[in-house]
Design a protein around this motif. Structure first.
Motif, PDB file in Angstrom:
ATOM      1  N   ARG A  38      36.771  32.524  39.847  1.00  0.00           N
ATOM      2  CA  ARG A  38      38.116  33.019  39.456  1.00  0.00           C
ATOM      3  C   ARG A  38      38.967  33.486  40.311  1.00  0.00           C
ATOM      4  NH1 ARG A  38      34.542  32.843  35.210  1.00  0.00           N
ATOM      5  NH2 ARG A  38      35.216  31.383  33.561  1.00  0.00           N
ATOM      6  N   ASN A  39      40.231  33.959  39.895  1.00  0.00           N
ATOM      7  CA  ASN A  39      41.087  34.783  40.707  1.00  0.00           C
ATOM      8  C   ASN A  39      40.377  36.220  40.615  1.00  0.00           C
ATOM      9  OD1 ASN A  39      43.070  33.104  41.398  1.00  0.00           O
ATOM     10  ND2 ASN A  39      44.502  33.362  39.658  1.00  0.00           N
ATOM     11  N   GLY A  40      40.525  36.796  41.863  1.00  0.00           N
ATOM     12  CA  GLY A  40      39.921  38.170  41.905  1.00  0.00           C
ATOM     13  C   GLY A  40      38.394  38.593  42.085  1.00  0.00           C
ATOM     14  N   ALA A  41      37.728  37.143  42.094  1.00  0.00           N
ATOM     15  CA  ALA A  41      36.173  37.034  42.275  1.00  0.00           C
ATOM     16  C   ALA A  41      35.859  37.594  43.572  1.00  0.00           C
ATOM     17  CB  ALA A  41      35.889  35.791  41.954  1.00  0.00           C
ATOM     18  N   GLY A  42      36.853  37.621  44.803  1.00  0.00           N
ATOM     19  CA  GLY A  42      36.273  37.943  45.812  1.00  0.00           C
ATOM     20  C   GLY A  42      36.329  36.739  47.049  1.00  0.00           C
ATOM     21  N   LYS A  43      37.179  35.585  46.387  1.00  0.00           N
ATOM     22  CA  LYS A  43      37.079  34.480  47.389  1.00  0.00           C
ATOM     23  C   LYS A  43      37.845  34.532  48.447  1.00  0.00           C
ATOM     24  CE  LYS A  43      38.802  32.230  44.136  1.00  0.00           C
ATOM     25  NZ  LYS A  43      39.459  31.201  43.348  1.00  0.00           N
ATOM     26  N   THR A  44      39.280  35.327  48.265  1.00  0.00           N
ATOM     27  CA  THR A  44      39.957  35.583  49.691  1.00  0.00           C
ATOM     28  C   THR A  44      39.372  36.667  50.430  1.00  0.00           C
ATOM     29  OG1 THR A  44      42.112  35.172  48.248  1.00  0.00           O
ATOM     30  CG2 THR A  44      42.367  36.295  50.190  1.00  0.00           C
ATOM     31  N   THR A  45      38.734  37.710  49.996  1.00  0.00           N
ATOM     32  CA  THR A  45      38.235  38.552  50.697  1.00  0.00           C
ATOM     33  C   THR A  45      37.100  37.890  51.503  1.00  0.00           C
ATOM     34  OG1 THR A  45      38.278  40.160  48.830  1.00  0.00           O
ATOM     35  CG2 THR A  45      36.784  41.119  50.613  1.00  0.00           C
ATOM     36  N   LEU A  46      36.302  37.125  51.204  1.00  0.00           N
ATOM     37  CA  LEU A  46      35.286  36.709  51.813  1.00  0.00           C
ATOM     38  C   LEU A  46      35.747  35.488  53.077  1.00  0.00           C
ATOM     39  CD1 LEU A  46      32.245  35.988  52.435  1.00  0.00           C
ATOM     40  CD2 LEU A  46      32.382  34.121  50.813  1.00  0.00           C
ATOM     41  N   LEU A  47      36.784  34.947  52.797  1.00  0.00           N
ATOM     42  CA  LEU A  47      37.405  34.110  53.758  1.00  0.00           C
ATOM     43  C   LEU A  47      37.860  34.901  54.971  1.00  0.00           C
ATOM     44  CD1 LEU A  47      39.113  31.192  51.981  1.00  0.00           C
ATOM     45  CD2 LEU A  47      36.927  31.220  53.159  1.00  0.00           C
ATOM     46  N   ARG A  48      38.717  36.030  54.588  1.00  0.00           N
ATOM     47  CA  ARG A  48      39.307  37.004  55.499  1.00  0.00           C
ATOM     48  C   ARG A  48      38.285  37.515  56.358  1.00  0.00           C
ATOM     49  NH1 ARG A  48      44.757  38.281  54.988  1.00  0.00           N
ATOM     50  NH2 ARG A  48      44.329  39.996  56.198  1.00  0.00           N
ATOM     51  N   ILE A  49      37.122  37.967  55.745  1.00  0.00           N
ATOM     52  CA  ILE A  49      36.108  38.496  56.683  1.00  0.00           C
ATOM     53  C   ILE A  49      35.715  37.381  57.653  1.00  0.00           C
ATOM     54  CG2 ILE A  49      33.481  39.210  56.645  1.00  0.00           C
ATOM     55  CD1 ILE A  49      34.188  40.732  54.302  1.00  0.00           C
ATOM     56  N   LEU A  50      35.434  35.956  57.130  1.00  0.00           N
ATOM     57  CA  LEU A  50      34.788  35.153  57.947  1.00  0.00           C
ATOM     58  C   LEU A  50      36.020  34.644  59.196  1.00  0.00           C
ATOM     59  CD1 LEU A  50      33.589  32.430  55.754  1.00  0.00           C
ATOM     60  CD2 LEU A  50      32.302  33.913  57.036  1.00  0.00           C
ATOM     61  N   ALA A  51      37.394  34.814  58.861  1.00  0.00           N
ATOM     62  CA  ALA A  51      38.349  34.832  59.898  1.00  0.00           C
ATOM     63  C   ALA A  51      38.465  35.982  60.773  1.00  0.00           C
ATOM     64  CB  ALA A  51      39.605  34.334  59.079  1.00  0.00           C
ATOM     65  N   GLY A  52      37.688  36.973  60.562  1.00  0.00           N
ATOM     66  CA  GLY A  52      37.766  38.269  61.380  1.00  0.00           C
ATOM     67  C   GLY A  52      39.230  39.039  61.161  1.00  0.00           C
ATOM     68  N   LEU A  53      39.769  38.859  59.641  1.00  0.00           N
ATOM     69  CA  LEU A  53      40.792  39.418  59.370  1.00  0.00           C
ATOM     70  C   LEU A  53      40.439  40.849  58.592  1.00  0.00           C
ATOM     71  CD1 LEU A  53      42.997  36.579  58.385  1.00  0.00           C
ATOM     72  CD2 LEU A  53      43.296  38.049  60.515  1.00  0.00           C
ATOM     73  N   SER A  54      39.326  40.861  58.357  1.00  0.00           N
ATOM     74  CA  SER A  54      39.264  41.976  57.452  1.00  0.00           C
ATOM     75  C   SER A  54      37.642  42.697  57.742  1.00  0.00           C
ATOM     76  CB  SER A  54      39.057  41.638  56.073  1.00  0.00           C
ATOM     77  OG  SER A  54      38.826  42.731  55.142  1.00  0.00           O
TER      78      SER A  54
END
Lengths: 236, 228, 248
Positions: A38-54
């Motif tokens: 769902r929204n806010g589950a942490g998908k974007t955070t995980l993708l940003r980590i993989l992309a080296g943005l976070s």
């Protein structure tokens, strides 16, 4: 098959709050992994980590055997987030030319022209993006993402708000990328589209990984199955 | 445990400060050239040293935070900077009062005065910036970077202004002069008061660090509540 | 990230790698700077604001004191550098804010562009823009205040280049640092002005010296050293902390 991405016991904190808890997830090379949740589950955070943005605080992430911020990893990476990542005041050609230069592509001019042709923007290549329609922007964003033939594609909600032409183009690009062996990680909450392309799925709830594995035929027939089986709320 | 340490430090510091005040005002004689006003030095110099030690420790902690990522270092650095800024202001205010009496002016653009002021301004900016960032981890990273830039800047200010105007009295403590510039009884008093003030500062830092940690816990609970 | 430049004690191929790395950093930085300048010349967002601001301030100062007096010669440098510092803040605020729409900053950071190239490229673009504003201000200053500022042109140019690079570097660093903050436009000046104090003092002293007919005295030349040290130290710090500042 070797793993393109290896996450081992990754924790991401905002202060004392754990946004991602103890993720362990291998993504094998050439596969297409759909992150569901769902929204806010942490998908974007995980993708940003993989992309080296976070940055993350605990655990280890390897992208093609390297740190996510390493030169080698970023050279291979095509990232498309919520924004289209192109400049409003530059023309389509200038935008692509700039990203080609930054990626140190060899034949900048020819690559840019062929991509303009491919996404159907050759005729308006001189126009500033400011004057583009929504669909044209999305196609330009796709060209920007796929410009350097990335070996790893990280796409955050790529199908959301695309028009039909862009959806067709994205599907084609993804198929092509799979064919040349690229790895794809994408997040989505549109189950049907995602399950159709994915070879693997990972389900996230409240910063925890609930399920990770291959996509099965059952899931295709019954997209809600995964939620019912593996989340606390049971898909309610 | 922490409460006991804070209480102990504060108590010892208070007793020592009372003894120091008695000595400074009732036992030590007036200075030959300056009269009674020289007594302000017993607070001016220790406050300056306390501030400087604080910034140096904060710099070390900032570097430690960037290399380890432990938020404990960030909380400590922030608390120390806050307390150090207070003592730097005490230092500037007491110096200014002294200057009014001895030089006849409140302020002069001497290198020590200027660099002390720049230092306070930079670390005030540090404290202001911290308030503008909500997310603790991002705040810690950016503050650590600012702290490093700030400390380097203070060194450059210090070295560059040293080349020209100087009105401030030269060093008096015998570790810098080799002795002979100050009466030993007075020097002993400066050190004693420094000790008292350092302990007071340490107690304040411990209380502040506790608050920082609590604030972080509250922040994480709020995030948890919002996520669920 | 940034390799040291110890070419004497490393094998040849390592030195070569380092040279290639430095070349690539520079090339990418220039791409970023060119992109920024292209956008800026098209929209003229910060150029117009900073230029107009500089001229208005110069005009206002002429009411604050008698512009014909000998005093202008003594405070001219101070006046100019304060104007440049204020105009600079307008330029730096736009620098990284330009990357916010469409999340261009994410696109840049996930590309092969290194964080240090990005920071240096931003500094280069601000450097060029600020030099432009400075040139205009200097001309206006000469007219409004009847000032012969071109007596020692080469030394003056050197001071302007050195000081402007320092301002631009700090502007880029703290533009990046504050880009995601609340009250970004207020935070930037609060942070950079105290840090710029040593640089501004040096630039003011040198500029004042160069406005007079006499060559610089040795104690004034020391200020040149301050400028150089400031530039080197803060450029190095910016390169070292680029990742920390941009990726968070």
């Amino acid at each position: 098959m070797p793993d393109a991405i290896i996450l081992e016991h990754v924790w991401k904190f905002y202060g004392d709050y754990a946004a991602l808890r103890d993720y362990t997830l291998p993504v094998s090379a050439g596969s297409c992994c759909a992150l569901l949740g769902r929204n806010g589950a942490g998908k974007t955070t995980l993708l940003r980590i993989l992309a080296g943005l976070s940055p993350f605080q605990r655990g280890s992430v390897r992208v093609f055997g390297e740190q996510p911020r390493s030169d080698k990893a970023r050279r291979q990476l095509g990232f498309l987030g919520h924004g289209i990542g192109v400049y409003e005041d530059l023309s389509a050609r200038e935008n692509l030319r700039f990203f080609a230069q930054v990626a140190s592509l060899r034949d900048t001019g020819a690559t840019v022209e062929s991509w303009l042709e491919r996404v159907g923007l050759a005729r308006v290549a001189e126009m500033p993006v400011r004057q583009f329609s929504r669909g044209m922007r999305q196609r330009l964003a796709l060209a920007r993402t796929f410009l350097h033939n990335p070996g790893l594609l990280i796409l955050d909600e790529p199908f959301t708000s695309l028009d039909d032409r862009a959806i067709a183009m994205l599907s084609e690009l993804l198929t092509e990328a799979r064919a040349r062996g690229a790895t794809i990680v994408l997040s989505t909450h549109q189950l049907r589209e995602a399950l159709a392309i994915a070879t693997h799925v990972a389900l996230i709830e409240n910063g925890r990984l609930r399920y990770a594995g291959e996509r099965t035929e059952e899931m295709l027939n019954d997209p809600g199955l995964l939620y019912r089986l593996h989340t606390e709320l049971g898909g309610a | 445990m922490r409460e006991k340490v804070v209480f102990g430090l504060a108590a010892v510091s208070a007793v020592l400060l009372a003894y120091d005040l008695y000595q400074i005002f009732l036992v030590l004689p007036d200075e030959a050239a300056q009269g009674a006003i020289y007594r302000i030095m017993f607070f001016h110099i220790p406050a300056a040293i306390t501030g400087m030690i604080g910034y140096f420790v904060a710099l070390t902690l900032s570097i430690l935070y960037l290399s380890t990522g432990r938020l404990r270092y960030d909380s400590l650095a922030a608390s120390i900077v806050e307390v150090s800024v207070v003592f730097s202001i005490v230092n500037i205010v007491t110096g200014s009062i002294w200057a009014r009496v001895i030089w006849g002016i409140w302020w002069t653009w001497d290198y020590r005065l200027t660099s002390a002021l720049v230092c306070v301004l930079i670390f005030c900016a540090y404290l202001i910036m911290r308030r503008a960032i909500e997310e603790p981890t991002q705040r810690a990273r950016l503050s650590a970077a600012l702290c490093i830039f700030g400390c380097v800047d203070v060194v450059i200010v210090w070295k560059s202004i040293e080349w020209f105007r100087t009105q401030h009295p030269g060093p008096v403590l015998s570790i810098r002069t080799g002795g002979g510039n100050i009466d030993p009884a007075m020097e002993r008093m400066i050190y004693l008061n420094l000790l008292a003030i350092l302990m007071m500062a340490a107690a304040m830092v411990l209380v502040r660090t506790r608050q920082e940690q609590t604030a972080r816990e509250i922040d994480s609970l709020r995030r948890l509540a919002n996520a669920a | 990230m940034t390799p040291g430049c110890c070419t004497g004690c490393t094998p040849n191929w390592v030195a070569r790698e380092h040279r290639l790395f430095a070349m690539r950093t520079l090339r990418q930085a220039i791409s970023v700077a060119r992109k920024d300048l292209a956008i800026e010349f098209r929209t003229k967002e910060s150029l117009n604001a900073a230029g107009a601001f500089a001229i208005v301030i110069l005009l206002l100062f002429s009411f604050a004191f008698d512009p014909a007096a000998e005093a202008v010669r003594e405070i001219g440098g101070g006046l100019l550098w304060l104007v440049f510092a204020f105009a600079g803040a307008l330029v730096f605020n736009r620098g990284f804010a330009r990357e916010l729409p469409n999340e261009c900053l994410d696109a840049l950071l996930s590309s092969p562009l290194s964080a240090s190239s990005l920071l240096i490229g931003k500094a280069m673009a601000s450097f060029v823009l600020l030099l432009g504003v400075e040139a205009v201000s200097l001309a206006v200053f000469g007219i409004f205040y009847d000032m012969r500022w071109w007596i020692q042109p080469w030394q003056l140019a050197a001071v302007f280049v050195l000081a402007t690079w320092g301002i631009a570097t700090l502007g880029a660093v703290f533009g990046a640092l504050t880009v995601n903050l609340r009250l970004r436009e207020l935070m930037l000046p609060i942070i950079i002005y105290p840090l710029l104090i040593p640089l501004l003092i040096a630039a003011i002293e040198l500029t004042n010296g160069l406005f007079s007919a006499e060559p610089l005295k040795p104690d004034q030349l020391l200020w040149g050293r301050v400028l150089i040290v400031f530039d080197i130290v803060f450029t190095a710090l910016a390169l070292a902390l680029a990742e920390t500042i941009l990726v968070n």
